[in-house]
Design a protein around this motif. Structure first.
Motif, PDB file in Angstrom:
ATOM      1  N   ARG A  76       0.863  -1.175   0.000  1.00 55.58           N
ATOM      2  CA  ARG A  76       0.000   0.000   0.000  1.00 55.58           C
ATOM      3  C   ARG A  76       0.900   1.225   0.000  1.00 55.58           C
ATOM      4  NH1 ARG A  76      -3.566  -0.509   4.883  1.00 55.58           N
ATOM      5  NH2 ARG A  76      -3.807  -2.571   4.039  1.00 55.58           N
ATOM      6  N   LYS A  77       0.577   2.224  -0.794  1.00 55.37           N
ATOM      7  CA  LYS A  77       1.415   3.419  -0.850  1.00 55.37           C
ATOM      8  C   LYS A  77       1.520   4.062   0.525  1.00 55.37           C
ATOM      9  CE  LYS A  77       1.065   4.758  -5.622  1.00 55.37           C
ATOM     10  NZ  LYS A  77       1.013   5.896  -6.520  1.00 55.37           N
ATOM     11  N   LEU A  78       2.666   4.692   0.783  1.00 52.22           N
ATOM     12  CA  LEU A  78       2.856   5.412   2.032  1.00 52.22           C
ATOM     13  C   LEU A  78       1.952   6.635   2.081  1.00 52.22           C
ATOM     14  CD1 LEU A  78       6.750   5.529   2.384  1.00 52.22           C
ATOM     15  CD2 LEU A  78       5.171   3.880   3.381  1.00 52.22           C
ATOM     16  N   THR A  79       1.662   7.069   3.278  1.00 50.82           N
ATOM     17  CA  THR A  79       0.981   8.350   3.451  1.00 50.82           C
ATOM     18  C   THR A  79       2.030   9.459   3.326  1.00 50.82           C
ATOM     19  OG1 THR A  79       1.326   8.440   5.840  1.00 50.82           O
ATOM     20  CG2 THR A  79      -0.672   7.298   5.052  1.00 50.82           C
ATOM     21  N   ASP A  80       1.591  10.676   3.155  1.00 45.61           N
ATOM     22  CA  ASP A  80       2.518  11.801   3.082  1.00 45.61           C
ATOM     23  C   ASP A  80       3.337  11.914   4.371  1.00 45.61           C
ATOM     24  OD1 ASP A  80       1.693  12.437   0.519  1.00 45.61           O
ATOM     25  OD2 ASP A  80       0.268  13.966   1.184  1.00 45.61           O
ATOM     26  N   PHE A  81       2.703  11.665   5.510  1.00 44.06           N
ATOM     27  CA  PHE A  81       3.399  11.724   6.800  1.00 44.06           C
ATOM     28  C   PHE A  81       4.483  10.650   6.891  1.00 44.06           C
ATOM     29  CE2 PHE A  81       3.849  10.412  11.252  1.00 44.06           C
ATOM     30  CZ  PHE A  81       4.311  11.594  11.793  1.00 44.06           C
ATOM     31  N   GLN A  82       4.167   9.425   6.480  1.00 48.43           N
ATOM     32  CA  GLN A  82       5.159   8.340   6.508  1.00 48.43           C
ATOM     33  C   GLN A  82       6.335   8.669   5.588  1.00 48.43           C
ATOM     34  OE1 GLN A  82       2.443   5.200   5.398  1.00 48.43           O
ATOM     35  NE2 GLN A  82       2.402   4.392   7.477  1.00 48.43           N
ATOM     36  N   LEU A  83       6.038   9.193   4.404  1.00 44.97           N
ATOM     37  CA  LEU A  83       7.101   9.556   3.476  1.00 44.97           C
ATOM     38  C   LEU A  83       7.986  10.652   4.068  1.00 44.97           C
ATOM     39  CD1 LEU A  83       8.396   9.290   0.675  1.00 44.97           C
ATOM     40  CD2 LEU A  83       6.776  11.009  -0.133  1.00 44.97           C
ATOM     41  N   ALA A  84       7.394  11.675   4.662  1.00 48.00           N
ATOM     42  CA  ALA A  84       8.168  12.748   5.278  1.00 48.00           C
ATOM     43  C   ALA A  84       9.039  12.218   6.416  1.00 48.00           C
ATOM     44  CB  ALA A  84       7.233  13.843   5.792  1.00 48.00           C
ATOM     45  N   THR A  85       8.534  11.278   7.181  1.00 46.75           N
ATOM     46  CA  THR A  85       9.297  10.677   8.278  1.00 46.75           C
ATOM     47  C   THR A  85      10.499   9.928   7.732  1.00 46.75           C
ATOM     48  OG1 THR A  85       7.304  10.469   9.636  1.00 46.75           O
ATOM     49  CG2 THR A  85       9.192   9.078  10.234  1.00 46.75           C
ATOM     50  N   MET A  86      10.310   9.150   6.685  1.00 47.86           N
ATOM     51  CA  MET A  86      11.398   8.347   6.135  1.00 47.86           C
ATOM     52  C   MET A  86      12.443   9.181   5.406  1.00 47.86           C
ATOM     53  SD  MET A  86       9.833   4.737   5.044  1.00 47.86           S
ATOM     54  CE  MET A  86      11.480   4.098   4.916  1.00 47.86           C
ATOM     55  N   ARG A  87      12.127  10.403   5.083  1.00 46.54           N
ATOM     56  CA  ARG A  87      13.099  11.270   4.414  1.00 46.54           C
ATOM     57  C   ARG A  87      14.072  11.907   5.399  1.00 46.54           C
ATOM     58  NH1 ARG A  87      10.340  15.478   0.863  1.00 46.54           N
ATOM     59  NH2 ARG A  87      12.509  15.917   0.385  1.00 46.54           N
ATOM     60  N   GLN A  88      13.976  11.571   6.653  1.00 46.12           N
ATOM     61  CA  GLN A  88      14.845  12.130   7.682  1.00 46.12           C
ATOM     62  C   GLN A  88      16.026  11.193   7.946  1.00 46.12           C
ATOM     63  OE1 GLN A  88      12.553  13.126  11.168  1.00 46.12           O
ATOM     64  NE2 GLN A  88      10.801  13.660   9.931  1.00 46.12           N
ATOM     65  N   LEU A  89      16.954  11.671   8.756  1.00 40.86           N
ATOM     66  CA  LEU A  89      18.090  10.881   9.191  1.00 40.86           C
ATOM     67  C   LEU A  89      17.717  10.140  10.481  1.00 40.86           C
ATOM     68  CD1 LEU A  89      21.149  10.108   9.300  1.00 40.86           C
ATOM     69  CD2 LEU A  89      21.482  12.222  10.577  1.00 40.86           C
ATOM     70  N   ARG A  90      18.004   8.841  10.521  1.00 39.51           N
ATOM     71  CA  ARG A  90      17.860   8.095  11.771  1.00 39.51           C
ATOM     72  C   ARG A  90      19.009   7.099  11.827  1.00 39.51           C
ATOM     73  NH1 ARG A  90      12.902   4.409  14.033  1.00 39.51           N
ATOM     74  NH2 ARG A  90      13.587   2.978  12.440  1.00 39.51           N
ATOM     75  N   GLU A  91      19.766   7.150  12.896  1.00 35.16           N
ATOM     76  CA  GLU A  91      20.921   6.267  13.081  1.00 35.16           C
ATOM     77  C   GLU A  91      20.489   4.918  13.640  1.00 35.16           C
ATOM     78  OE1 GLU A  91      23.844   6.928  11.997  1.00 35.16           O
ATOM     79  OE2 GLU A  91      23.656   9.075  11.637  1.00 35.16           O
ATOM     80  N   PHE A  92      21.336   3.911  13.481  1.00 36.99           N
ATOM     81  CA  PHE A  92      21.041   2.570  13.977  1.00 36.99           C
ATOM     82  C   PHE A  92      20.858   2.565  15.494  1.00 36.99           C
ATOM     83  CE2 PHE A  92      23.100   1.231   9.973  1.00 36.99           C
ATOM     84  CZ  PHE A  92      22.021   0.548   9.434  1.00 36.99           C
ATOM     85  N   HIS A  93      21.619   3.386  16.230  1.00 39.63           N
ATOM     86  CA  HIS A  93      21.490   3.373  17.685  1.00 39.63           C
ATOM     87  C   HIS A  93      20.159   3.960  18.149  1.00 39.63           C
ATOM     88  CE1 HIS A  93      23.330   7.398  17.016  1.00 39.63           C
ATOM     89  NE2 HIS A  93      22.571   7.756  18.032  1.00 39.63           N
ATOM     90  N   ASP A  94      19.403   4.587  17.222  1.00 37.49           N
ATOM     91  CA  ASP A  94      18.070   5.116  17.574  1.00 37.49           C
ATOM     92  C   ASP A  94      16.968   4.058  17.468  1.00 37.49           C
ATOM     93  OD1 ASP A  94      19.146   7.629  17.984  1.00 37.49           O
ATOM     94  OD2 ASP A  94      18.786   8.260  15.909  1.00 37.49           O
ATOM     95  N   LEU A  95      17.313   2.888  16.978  1.00 37.99           N
ATOM     96  CA  LEU A  95      16.294   1.832  16.808  1.00 37.99           C
ATOM     97  C   LEU A  95      15.893   1.234  18.127  1.00 37.99           C
ATOM     98  CD1 LEU A  95      17.624  -0.008  13.658  1.00 37.99           C
ATOM     99  CD2 LEU A  95      15.748   1.597  13.800  1.00 37.99           C
TER     100      LEU A  95
END
Length: 95
Positions: A76-95
């Protein structure tokens, strides 16, 4: 010919889950309909995978995979909010 969704650069670290295992990977680009990742993921083309964007579970199908990278097509296509979230930086230690 079908037009491709706009791809956006990303550096989102995520845990990709198959039925058999979990893998850490990093998104290199993302669109509303899929993503490209880098990382050692032992999955096969056609296999169903899941991952989380904040508290949302996203399901997709592996369309391409190698020893160092791969691509996933979302069910299912992402929502605009999900897409905006994934366009950010997140490091492995943040998981």
């Amino acid at each position: 010919m079908k037009a491709r969704d706009t791809r956006w650069p990303s550096s989102w670290a995520f845990e990709l889950r198959t039925r058999e295992a979990r893998f850490l990977a990093r998104v290199t680009n993302v669109s509303l309909s899929g993503l490209h990742f880098e990382g050692l993921v032992r999955a096969r083309p056609g296999q169903i995978v899941k991952f989380k964007i904040l508290n949302d579970i996203v399901t997709g199908r592996v369309v391409r995979v190698s020893m160092t990278d791969g691509a996933i097509s979302f069910r299912r296509k992402l929502t605009d909010f999900q897409l905006a979230t994934m366009r950010q930086l997140r490091e492995f230690h943040d998981l």
